[in-house]
Write a protein that holds these residues in place. Structure first.
Motif, PDB file in Angstrom:
ATOM      1  N   ASP A  25       0.831  -1.209   0.000  1.00  0.00           N
ATOM      2  CA  ASP A  25       0.000   0.000   0.000  1.00  0.00           C
ATOM      3  C   ASP A  25       0.866   1.260   0.000  1.00  0.00           C
ATOM      4  O   ASP A  25       0.538   2.244  -0.671  1.00  0.00           O
ATOM      5  CB  ASP A  25      -0.926   0.034   1.212  1.00  0.00           C
ATOM      6  CG  ASP A  25      -2.058  -0.977   1.122  1.00  0.00           C
ATOM      7  OD1 ASP A  25      -2.304  -1.497   0.005  1.00  0.00           O
ATOM      8  OD2 ASP A  25      -2.679  -1.253   2.163  1.00  0.00           O
ATOM      9  N   LYS A  28       2.403   1.684  -3.515  1.00  0.00           N
ATOM     10  CA  LYS A  28       1.364   2.064  -4.474  1.00  0.00           C
ATOM     11  C   LYS A  28       1.002   3.530  -4.289  1.00  0.00           C
ATOM     12  O   LYS A  28       0.869   4.282  -5.267  1.00  0.00           O
ATOM     13  CB  LYS A  28       0.128   1.178  -4.322  1.00  0.00           C
ATOM     14  CG  LYS A  28      -0.969   1.533  -5.321  1.00  0.00           C
ATOM     15  CD  LYS A  28      -2.109   0.560  -5.278  1.00  0.00           C
ATOM     16  CE  LYS A  28      -3.230   0.858  -6.231  1.00  0.00           C
ATOM     17  NZ  LYS A  28      -3.231   2.000  -7.033  1.00  0.00           N
ATOM     18  N   PHE A  29       0.837   3.952  -3.049  1.00  0.00           N
ATOM     19  CA  PHE A  29       0.502   5.355  -2.790  1.00  0.00           C
ATOM     20  C   PHE A  29       1.608   6.276  -3.307  1.00  0.00           C
ATOM     21  O   PHE A  29       1.323   7.298  -3.929  1.00  0.00           O
ATOM     22  CB  PHE A  29       0.267   5.595  -1.293  1.00  0.00           C
ATOM     23  CG  PHE A  29      -0.169   7.000  -1.002  1.00  0.00           C
ATOM     24  CD1 PHE A  29      -1.508   7.336  -1.072  1.00  0.00           C
ATOM     25  CD2 PHE A  29       0.756   7.983  -0.694  1.00  0.00           C
ATOM     26  CE1 PHE A  29      -1.921   8.641  -0.823  1.00  0.00           C
ATOM     27  CE2 PHE A  29       0.364   9.287  -0.452  1.00  0.00           C
ATOM     28  CZ  PHE A  29      -0.991   9.615  -0.517  1.00  0.00           C
ATOM     29  N   ASN A  31       3.772   5.700  -5.722  1.00  0.00           N
ATOM     30  CA  ASN A  31       3.728   5.708  -7.191  1.00  0.00           C
ATOM     31  C   ASN A  31       2.583   6.568  -7.727  1.00  0.00           C
ATOM     32  O   ASN A  31       2.745   7.288  -8.708  1.00  0.00           O
ATOM     33  CB  ASN A  31       3.612   4.287  -7.744  1.00  0.00           C
ATOM     34  CG  ASN A  31       4.919   3.523  -7.633  1.00  0.00           C
ATOM     35  OD1 ASN A  31       5.983   4.113  -7.558  1.00  0.00           O
ATOM     36  ND2 ASN A  31       4.816   2.213  -7.608  1.00  0.00           N
ATOM     37  N   ASP A  32       1.420   6.469  -7.081  1.00  0.00           N
ATOM     38  CA  ASP A  32       0.243   7.196  -7.555  1.00  0.00           C
ATOM     39  C   ASP A  32       0.287   8.688  -7.235  1.00  0.00           C
ATOM     40  O   ASP A  32      -0.360   9.487  -7.919  1.00  0.00           O
ATOM     41  CB  ASP A  32      -1.036   6.596  -6.958  1.00  0.00           C
ATOM     42  CG  ASP A  32      -1.308   5.180  -7.458  1.00  0.00           C
ATOM     43  OD1 ASP A  32      -0.676   4.778  -8.470  1.00  0.00           O
ATOM     44  OD2 ASP A  32      -2.125   4.486  -6.832  1.00  0.00           O
ATOM     45  N   HIS A  33       1.021   9.088  -6.189  1.00  0.00           N
ATOM     46  CA  HIS A  33       0.973  10.481  -5.711  1.00  0.00           C
ATOM     47  C   HIS A  33       2.361  11.106  -5.573  1.00  0.00           C
ATOM     48  O   HIS A  33       2.566  12.007  -4.765  1.00  0.00           O
ATOM     49  CB  HIS A  33       0.256  10.541  -4.362  1.00  0.00           C
ATOM     50  CG  HIS A  33      -1.147  10.060  -4.421  1.00  0.00           C
ATOM     51  ND1 HIS A  33      -1.482   8.746  -4.198  1.00  0.00           N
ATOM     52  CD2 HIS A  33      -2.307  10.707  -4.717  1.00  0.00           C
ATOM     53  CE1 HIS A  33      -2.788   8.596  -4.324  1.00  0.00           C
ATOM     54  NE2 HIS A  33      -3.316   9.774  -4.651  1.00  0.00           N
ATOM     55  N   ASP A  34       3.294  10.669  -6.376  1.00  0.00           N
ATOM     56  CA  ASP A  34       4.691  11.119  -6.260  1.00  0.00           C
ATOM     57  C   ASP A  34       4.823  12.647  -6.290  1.00  0.00           C
ATOM     58  O   ASP A  34       5.452  13.241  -5.420  1.00  0.00           O
ATOM     59  CB  ASP A  34       5.531  10.484  -7.375  1.00  0.00           C
ATOM     60  CG  ASP A  34       7.011  10.663  -7.156  1.00  0.00           C
ATOM     61  OD1 ASP A  34       7.515  10.125  -6.150  1.00  0.00           O
ATOM     62  OD2 ASP A  34       7.653  11.355  -7.976  1.00  0.00           O
TER      63      ASP A  34
END
Length: 186
Positions: A25, A28-29, A31-34
């Motif tokens: 998690d 993933k977070f 990667n999604d919100h860099d």
């Protein structure tokens, strides 16, 4: 000045701010919100206070920023955020009291350093004058030593020259004795 954010700091953001619990998690977070993470951490620094720059435990030199209950640690040379964390003792009053007390101690330590710097200025200037005077005397004495060494070299040459006559006379005696002893015919 914009800081780059280490992957470790991004993961700590996901874990500590966004409450992501497991590594999947968290990653993933990140990667999604860099971009959002970088922006938020840079705003945290921009609106925070730099409370320290210098060595910290096993780190050579770091910058420490404080913004509310958040502490951000960055490398000052490459401007990279190493890590960040929130002060959390489980009680908002305790957190605020801790930050308030630590800020007071840090401010007092900075004032003490400034006071010590100011008090040492006259002593430092006086000692620097002594050092400069000593260095000038050392240069003068080194030149005297060099001159004396050159004079000694000249005296050595004069000694050699003075002994040349003695050497020539001894060589002449050797030749006469060789005539006396080494010739078979006269």
């Amino acid at each position: 000045m914009t800081y780059s954010i280490s992957n470790h700091a991004k993961e700590r953001y996901a874990e500590r701010v966004m409450n992501r619990q497991n590594i999947i998690d968290i990653r993933k977070f990140v990667n999604d919100h860099d971009d959002d993470i970088e922006k938020w951490i840079n705003e945290l620094i921009e609106h925070g206070d730099k409370v320290y720059i210098g060595p910290l435990k096993d780190k050579n030199c770091v910058e420490v920023y404080l913004n509310g209950l958040w502490v951000v640690i960055a490398g000052p040379t490459k401007k990279v955020v190493i890590t960040l964390y929130k002060i959390d003792f489980g009680d908002d009053e305790v957190n605020e009291l801790f930050i308030s007390k630590m800020r007071s101690k840090i401010d007092y330590a900075h004032e003490a350093i400034e006071f010590a710097i100011e008090n040492s200025k006259d002593q430092v200037a006086s000692y620097q004058e002594m050092i400069n005077s000593n260095n000038e005397e050392i240069r003068y004495q080194k030149q005297n030593i060099k001159n004396m060494e050159e004079m000694n070299e000249a005296y050595e040459t004069l000694i050699d020259n003075a002994q040349t006559d003695v050497k020539n006379k001894k060589r002449n005696l050797q030749k006469i004795v060789e005539q006396l002893t080494c010739k078979q015919e006269f």
